[in-house]
Write an enzyme that holds these catalytic residues in place. Sequence first.
Site, short mmCIF file in Angstrom:
data_model
loop_
_atom_site.label_atom_id
_atom_site.label_comp_id
_atom_site.label_asym_id
_atom_site.label_seq_id
_atom_site.Cartn_x
_atom_site.Cartn_y
_atom_site.Cartn_z
N GLY A 28 0.80 -1.21 0.00
CA GLY A 28 0.00 0.00 0.00
C GLY A 28 0.83 1.27 0.00
O GLY A 28 0.29 2.37 0.05
N CYS A 29 2.15 1.12 -0.04
CA CYS A 29 3.03 2.28 -0.06
C CYS A 29 3.58 2.46 -1.48
O CYS A 29 3.92 1.48 -2.14
CB CYS A 29 4.19 2.09 0.91
SG CYS A 29 3.68 1.93 2.62
N ALA A 30 3.66 3.71 -1.92
CA ALA A 30 4.22 3.98 -3.24
C ALA A 30 5.72 3.66 -3.26
O ALA A 30 6.25 3.21 -4.27
CB ALA A 30 3.99 5.44 -3.62
N SER A 31 6.39 3.88 -2.15
CA SER A 31 7.82 3.58 -2.02
C SER A 31 7.98 2.18 -1.45
O SER A 31 7.03 1.58 -0.97
CB SER A 31 8.48 4.58 -1.08
OG SER A 31 8.27 5.89 -1.53
#
Length: 136
Positions: free
Chosen positions: A49-52
């Site tokens: 769920g994290c872009a990074s």
Amino acid sequence: MATEAFDDIAETFEFLDDWEDRYRHVIELGKAFPAMDEALKVPATKVQGCASQVWIQPVIEAGRFDFQGDSDAMIVKGLIAVLHALYAGVPVAEVARIDAAAELARLGLTDHLSAQRSNGLRAMVERIRKTAAEAA
């Protein structure tokens, strides 16, 4: 119900006049946060769920919550450091009682992060809460 370490960050933020200074401070917190052992950066510790790229490895000792964390983005590593200040040393049974959204709002983060970063921050908080609940 924030920790003293988190309250210290909140006090520092009160003295920083604009968001750019606060943003730089979050990055500095990330630079100062200990690097996570590369061997721990595995699918089981990766936060979805994290872009990074984000990894969180919980550490439960004597009923208290702690974690190691890392990211490939400096601002995100700074956010991990902020979450560490919020949760480290808290009894696992009390982790769920911390209103992370309200505490992070004290820093003005909710108003200045992109939607993707906000989603990633929520995913990190949920991982922390879930892990603590399982350990409690």
